[in-house]
Each structure stands twice: as C-alpha cells, then as structure tokens.
Enzyme design. Structure first.
Site, mmCIF file in Angstrom:
data_model
loop_
_atom_site.group_PDB
_atom_site.id
_atom_site.type_symbol
_atom_site.label_atom_id
_atom_site.label_comp_id
_atom_site.label_asym_id
_atom_site.label_seq_id
_atom_site.Cartn_x
_atom_site.Cartn_y
_atom_site.Cartn_z
ATOM 1 N N ASP A 42 -10.477 3.013 -3.146
ATOM 2 C CA ASP A 42 -11.266 1.839 -2.782
ATOM 3 C C ASP A 42 -12.702 1.999 -3.303
ATOM 4 O OD1 ASP A 42 -8.903 1.584 -1.477
ATOM 5 O OD2 ASP A 42 -9.749 1.497 0.535
ATOM 6 N N ASP A 85 0.830 -1.203 0.000
ATOM 7 C CA ASP A 85 0.000 0.000 0.000
ATOM 8 C C ASP A 85 0.870 1.260 0.000
ATOM 9 O OD1 ASP A 85 -2.419 1.344 0.041
ATOM 10 O OD2 ASP A 85 -3.257 0.102 1.647
HETATM 11 C C1 GLA Z 1 -6.075 1.355 1.334
HETATM 12 C C2 GLA Z 1 -6.175 0.299 0.233
HETATM 13 C C3 GLA Z 1 -7.208 -0.743 0.610
HETATM 14 C C4 GLA Z 1 -6.869 -1.370 1.943
HETATM 15 C C5 GLA Z 1 -6.749 -0.268 2.985
HETATM 16 C C6 GLA Z 1 -6.243 -0.743 4.323
HETATM 17 O O1 GLA Z 1 -7.227 2.110 1.433
HETATM 18 O O2 GLA Z 1 -6.511 0.907 -0.965
HETATM 19 O O3 GLA Z 1 -7.296 -1.715 -0.383
HETATM 20 O O4 GLA Z 1 -5.676 -2.091 1.844
HETATM 21 O O5 GLA Z 1 -5.824 0.734 2.570
HETATM 22 O O6 GLA Z 1 -6.207 0.344 5.199
#
Ligand code: GLA
Length: 486
Positions: free
Chosen positions: A201, A136
């Site tokens: 997301d 990430d």
């Molecule tokens: C980000 C990523 C997600 C997930 C979250 C965890 O938002 O895009 O897919 O891994 O972090 O906090």
C-alpha cells in the site's frame, strides 16, 4: 477508474459513507470524466456466515436504503450506486482469513476470506449486483498458497457467476506483487481483462474522523508515491486490457502538495494504471479535482495500447524523462519527473524519444498550452512532474514477418523496446496468448477480435535483449512485428 473506501475510511466503512462518496463522484465532475466504480474495501464484512455458508453482514452497517428493502442486504448499496449511474465494487480475500486479522483499527477478525467458498461468494457478489471485485491476499499469504493457482480458481468462480447472472464482474487481483503477478496475472484463468497490484500500500489509511494518535501521525511523502511507481514498472506484462495496478490513489490526502498531486496523476496516467482514488471525495480541493478530471491527461491514460512508460533519460540524478509510446504513430506522452528537493531545468533530447528529429507539436498538458519545440527547455519544481504530449515522426522500424507464429532474429538488444504486433483473431472473443522470448520470461498478450480480413495491431514493450518471440498456439495468427528504433 473509480473510488475505493480503504485509504480514507479503512474498516469504519458503512452504507452512509459509501452513499456520500458515490453522490460526490456523481456530482463533482468525476463521473462525466469517466470515473465509474465505487468500491467497498475491507470492513464491510466481519467474517460471519449462516449454516449454509452464506455471508451474513451487520444490518446496522448495511441497512435498507429504499422502502421494501431488507436491512443487512448488500444489494441495497449496490442498487443505490447503480441508481447514480455508477458501478459497484466489493472486496474479499483469496484465503480463509482476510486482512482484518491484522486490523488497522477495530477488533481482530478471522474468517473474512472466501477460501472454501469461491463459487458461493462470487456468485453472491454478482447476485447482489456488484460489478467489480478486489481479491486480497492476507489469508493466501498466511497459508503460503500459490497466487497463480488461487487466483485462477477465483477467475473460474467469477466466470461461473457471470454465466449465471449475466453480469460482468471485473477482477482486481491484490497480492501486492509478492509472487510476480505480472508473469501470470495477464489472462489468469482466461479472464479477458484484469488488473494486478504490483506492490504494497502507498500508505496505511488516514481516517481523519478517527482522531487516534496512530492515524493522526500518518503523512504521505514523495518517497511513498515514487516507491509505488518504481515497484510497479513491469512494462512487458502490460498491454490492451491487462494492467499493472500501482495502488489506489492518494491525491489530496494528508501530506500531498499540489506538486505531489501532479506527480501522482502524471505517473499513473502515463502508466495507464487503474485510477482508483482513495481520498474522501467530499473534501477534494478544486485543484485536486481538476487534475483528476484533466481531459488531456485522461486521454493519455486511455491510449488504446495502454503501455507503461520507458525511462529514456536521466542527465541529472533524480531528474528523469519517462516516455509512453502511444497507438498513433509518432505520438509520445512525456513525463518529466523531478525526484529531487530542488527545482531542475532540463532539455529534452528528441533522439531519445524514438523520433526523427524534433516533434511537429508539443503540448504542455497541465497548462493546456502548445509549446514551441525550439524552446524545449523545461523547468520542473521539486517533486513535481511536467506532463507533455508530442507528435512527430517515428524513426524507421525494423519489420519482422512471422514464421509459425514466431519471430526470430529481433534486434532489440538495448533497453526495453516498443513494438507493434500485427495479428488476426477471427474468433468473436479476446484471445489470451502466452508469449515466450529467448531473453527469459515473457507473459501473456490479449488479442481482441479482428473483423473480416483486417489485421489488428497492439503495442508491446519487449524486454531488454529480446531476440526471438513465439506466441503459443491459440486460434490467432500473428503476422508482423514492427520494432521501433528507439
Ligand atoms: C491490503 C491491501 C489494501 C487494502 C487493505 C485492507 O493492505 O493492499 O489495498 O485492501 O489490505 O486491509
């Protein structure tokens, strides 16, 4: 293909949850259909290290599963996942801090990233037995780092770890499209196969068991899904082994209707996007499960060219025809997408599929039925998607011969264009070659080894206006480019 813990369990993930989900995947038909990775996302590690910098995890969260194992050892869960014939995935951040400094639930935590410990952490993941790592970008973004640089360093740490343990660690880049990873993600650090997230997301997690007001009000909408698809279309960067990642799937989660489930599965399948489902697998309805394991949709998804679709028609605003060119000559997957709130009737204009006239055969994938091509009026309910597979005859392609690994004078001046590239790679490994076009950018192309005097063929989608194309010298030779009339 697999499952990821984030969408449905956020930072409450623990060994028991992962075991239940892995068991469900191994027994509900998903494993047989090809779903293989069980990925533990944020929340597994609270940012603690010992004096030698080794990651320390909570022994209660990750206890021994078998006799003889130690509490607080991530190898326990990796070996449990392997015992079901599945592969194990883990998660970290490219920066010093991870995303747990912006917690979705639970306390704010710092230092849950791998920066300063790349070699140590990726070796540790591999030694624990993990086969996949998602990296990430919360810490990287906070420190204003360059994604191309950090992820290339991580790629090297992964390759070093692989050399030490002999275990492949699949690299999943998650910087949400913030620094155009479709330009540098393919082949980053010479990794032979990778995926990169193209956007944020789809939704924040919906953890049903939390029962807090914030989670309780979260509902997935058509807009969430379509935004993810739209921001994820970077077809010129995607080809054999290198994929735009449209985010973990939300099929069956709160707000998802059967129509939205079909739209979701259909769009991800014609995009050959990673199919990492983030739902609670112990609660999937039979209809969600049957879509996820639909063999004909999965065959479209696995097409060896692995290309994204091209939008070829939109006669009524919001009613669109997306076409995925496939490896077999004259084969197209067709997604007829209705973004509107009312049902729509649409007639497919075969000319727009790059075919000579009507196809020989047409298949309705969801219903598993052949369709009479002469009655190709399709009705699509609101927010739904009809998925079809057509076999016909390609319109004649324009062929170009290479001169010094370059093609000149290409007539691809309209929209994105489908082309087949013939090449030879006499080495024993996949070669990533940088491609430049006069139309501006281009990206990197993975060329798998070819045997003997055979040539290999991959599919490409050339960006609008491509006129010249040159492949940067690596031990491969390109010979011919067939640009499909479209
Ligand atoms: C980000 C990523 C997600 C997930 C979250 C965890 O938002 O895009 O897919 O891994 O972090 O906090």
């Amino acid at each position: 293909m697999g499952w990821n813990s984030w969408n449905s369990f956020a930072n409450i993930v623990n060994s028991q949850i992962v075991q239940q989900q892995a068991k469900a995947m191994a027994s509900n038909g998903m494993k047989e259909a090809g779903y293989e990775y069980v990925v533990i996302d944020e929340g597994w590690w609270l940012g603690e290290r010992d004096s030698a910098g080794n990651i320390v995890v909570n022994p209660k969260q990750w206890p021994a599963i078998q006799p003889g194992q130690k509490d607080g050892d991530m190898a326990n869960i990796a070996s449990y996942i392997h015992s079901l014939g599945l592969k194990a995935g883990i998660y970290t951040d490219a920066g010093r801090d991870g995303c747990s400094m912006y917690p979705d639930s639970g306390p704010k935590l710092f230092n849950a990233g791998s920066e300063g410990h790349y070699d140590q952490d990726f070796l540790q993941f591999s030694k624990w037995g993990f086969d996949y790592v998602k990296v990430d970008w919360c810490g990287g973004a906070k420190e204003r780092r360059s994604g191309a640089i950090q992820y290339a360093q991580i790629a090297h740490a992964i390759q070093n770890a692989e050399k030490t343990t002999g275990r492949k660690l699949f690299f999943s880049i998650c910087e949400w499209g913030s620094q155009n990873p479709w330009y540098w993600g393919p082949g980053v650090g010479d990794v032979e196969s990778t995926i990169w997230r193209t956007g944020g997301d789809i939704i924040p997690p919906i953890v049903e068991s939390l029962h807090d007001p914030e989670h309780d009000k979260r509902v997935i909408t058509a807009r969430n899904l379509l935004d993810s698809f739209d921001t994820g279309m970077h077809p010129e960067a995607q080809h054999t082994g290198y994929f735009n990642d449209l985010d973990m799937m939300v099929m069956g989660m709160r707000g998802m209707t059967e129509a939205l489930d079909r739209t979701h599965m259909g769009l991800w399948a014609i995009s050959s996007a990673p199919l990492m489902i983030g739902s609670d697998l112990t609660r999937l309805s039979p209809s969600t499960l049957s879509l996820l394991t639909n063999r004909e949709a999965l065959a479209i998804h696995h097409d060896p060219f692995g290309l994204q679709p091209i939008k070829v028609d939109e006669t009524t605003p919001g009613v669109q025809i997306w076409v995925k060119p496939m490896a077999i000559a004259g084969r197209r997957a067709i997604g007829i997408l209705n973004r509107t709130d009312t049902s729509a009737q649409i007639r497919i204009d075969w000319e727009k599929l790059g075919l000579k006239g009507a196809p020989r055969s047409l298949r309705d994938v969801w219903n598993g039925r052949d369709v009479d091509v002469t009655h190709a009026a399709v009705s699509v309910p609101a927010h739904d998607l009809v998925l079809m597979l057509a076999d016909g005859e390609d319109k004649l392609a324009a062929e170009y011969s290479a001169n010094n690994d370059s093609f000149a004078g290409i007539q691809a001046t309209g929209g994105p264009t489908f082309a087949r590239l013939e090449y030879a790679n006499r080495s024993s490994h996949v070669v990533v070659t940088r491609v430049k076009s006069t139309s501006g950018l281009f990206t990197a192309v993975a060329l798998p080894p070819t045997t003997g005097s055979d040539t290999g063929t991959i599919g490409l989608i050339l960006p609008r206006g491509t006129a010249d194309l040159s492949f940067e010298g690596r031990p491969v030779t390109v010979s011919r480019l067939k640009v499909q009339a479209w």
